[in-house]
Design an enzyme around this catalytic site. Structure first.
Site, mmCIF file in Angstrom:
data_model
loop_
_atom_site.group_PDB
_atom_site.id
_atom_site.type_symbol
_atom_site.label_atom_id
_atom_site.label_comp_id
_atom_site.label_asym_id
_atom_site.label_seq_id
_atom_site.Cartn_x
_atom_site.Cartn_y
_atom_site.Cartn_z
ATOM 1 N N ASP A 1 0.873 -1.173 0.000
ATOM 2 C CA ASP A 1 0.000 0.000 0.000
ATOM 3 C C ASP A 1 0.908 1.221 0.000
ATOM 4 O O ASP A 1 1.872 1.285 0.785
ATOM 5 C CB ASP A 1 -0.853 0.052 1.281
ATOM 6 C CG ASP A 1 -2.019 -0.903 1.272
ATOM 7 O OD1 ASP A 1 -2.142 -1.706 0.324
ATOM 8 O OD2 ASP A 1 -2.809 -0.871 2.243
ATOM 9 N N HIS B 1 5.046 -7.356 0.040
ATOM 10 C CA HIS B 1 4.670 -8.636 -0.552
ATOM 11 C C HIS B 1 5.271 -8.776 -1.944
ATOM 12 O O HIS B 1 5.766 -7.813 -2.524
ATOM 13 C CB HIS B 1 3.142 -8.751 -0.613
ATOM 14 C CG HIS B 1 2.480 -8.758 0.728
ATOM 15 N ND1 HIS B 1 1.824 -9.853 1.240
ATOM 16 C CD2 HIS B 1 2.372 -7.788 1.683
ATOM 17 C CE1 HIS B 1 1.340 -9.565 2.445
ATOM 18 N NE2 HIS B 1 1.660 -8.316 2.731
ATOM 19 N N SER C 1 8.547 3.958 5.000
ATOM 20 C CA SER C 1 9.675 4.172 4.120
ATOM 21 C C SER C 1 9.267 3.979 2.667
ATOM 22 O O SER C 1 8.150 4.304 2.288
ATOM 23 C CB SER C 1 10.840 3.264 4.484
ATOM 24 O OG SER C 1 12.021 3.731 3.868
#
Length: 287
Positions: A92, A149, A251
């Site tokens: 995200d 992921h 980050s």
């Protein structure tokens, strides 16, 4: 640049990056209620974090701030879209920059570029694999889900930890700090996939207590030299959408693909928000 922005940029050069980040990391690991709850409530209110998507919806269910910040999501809340040979977003976040890698250069921000070789710690041979390939810089803000992921199924073959500074990685610093991502501490993860070699660079930043991976845990938080690990002999195969790591505070992830592997979806634009599992490409390349 206004005075507020100038002061922020100047402070980035003056602050003791690692000392400050490790100190925050100490408090982020605390299980004392009078420390962890104010931290969690501050972030909830300041950044509008949506806990309704999380497996645990109450701050009382988290043992410390890091547990809260790296929270898992409810099952199926981020469906992995498309076919198995199509790239999806690994996180995200927001698309800071994306596009084609020309002449060993990536766009950092409007008017600024930096060398891919520098991002990869000086590995010229590795950089040459991505000539005329594609890149996407994905910024994770404090409100985002902070696990990383796989964008496509692949096998991890090599990691390189590169020490460096811990500048903030928001848009303001990207526009004003030269070679930002090639200066910050980072972990370069190389995977072999059916679409060729891909790399995900996990970039540390100011107040990021650490980078953590599923295969090695916390990554070299005090190491100050480049460290490479070959992993081809280990069975480190990951499915598309499978978790590979997480940031303990926000980050950036930089995704690199080889020439012809990825054609961008029209919805992918600078500053566009993306979700884990969202299709990145318009169509599957025949190459």
């Amino acid at each position: 640049m206004n005075l507020k922005d100038f002061s922020f940029i100047t402070s980035q050069y003056l602050l003791p990056h690692h000392l400050l980040s490790r100190l925050v990391g100490y408090f982020a690991e605390s299980e004392l209620s009078f420390i962890k709850k104010p931290l969690m409530n501050f972030f909830l209110n300041r950044f509008g974090i949506d806990l309704s998507e999380a497996e645990r919806e109450s701050v009382n269910d988290y043992k410390n701030f890091n547990d809260f910040f790296t929270r898992s999501l409810k099952a199926d809340i981020r469906p992995i879209e498309g076919n198995t040979n199509e790239f999806v977003s690994p996180v995200d976040g927001a698309v800071s920059q994306f596009g084609t890698i020309h002449d060993n250069a990536l766009i950092q921000a409007k008017g600024r570029t930096y060398r891919l070789t520098d991002l990869l710690g000086g590995d010229t041979a590795q950089a040459e694999l991505f000539a005329d390939g594609e890149f996407a810089t994905l910024y994770l803000s404090p409100k985002d889900y902070h696990r990383i992921h796989m964008p496509i199924a692949g096998k991890l073959v090599k990691t390189t930890f590169i020490p460096g500074k811990l500048f903030s990685v928001n848009q303001l610093t990207a526009e004003n700090v030269p070679n930002l991502f090639a200066r910050n501490e980072r972990l370069v993860c190389e995977f072999e996939t059916e679409k060729g070699t891909i790399i995900m660079v996990l970039v540390g930043a100011m107040i990021v207590a650490s980078i953590e991976t599923v295969w090695s845990g916390i990554v070299a938080p005090f190491q100050r030299k480049i460290s490479q690990q070959l992993l081809e002999s280990r069975k480190l195969d990951f499915e598309r959408g499978e978790e590979i790591g997480r940031f303990r505070l926000g980050s950036t992830v930089i995704l690199l693909t080889q020439k012809g592997a990825l054609q961008w979806n029209d919805q992918i634009k600078n500053e566009a928000n993306v979700k884990l599992g969202q299709i990145l490409q318009a169509q599957v390349s025949d190459n």
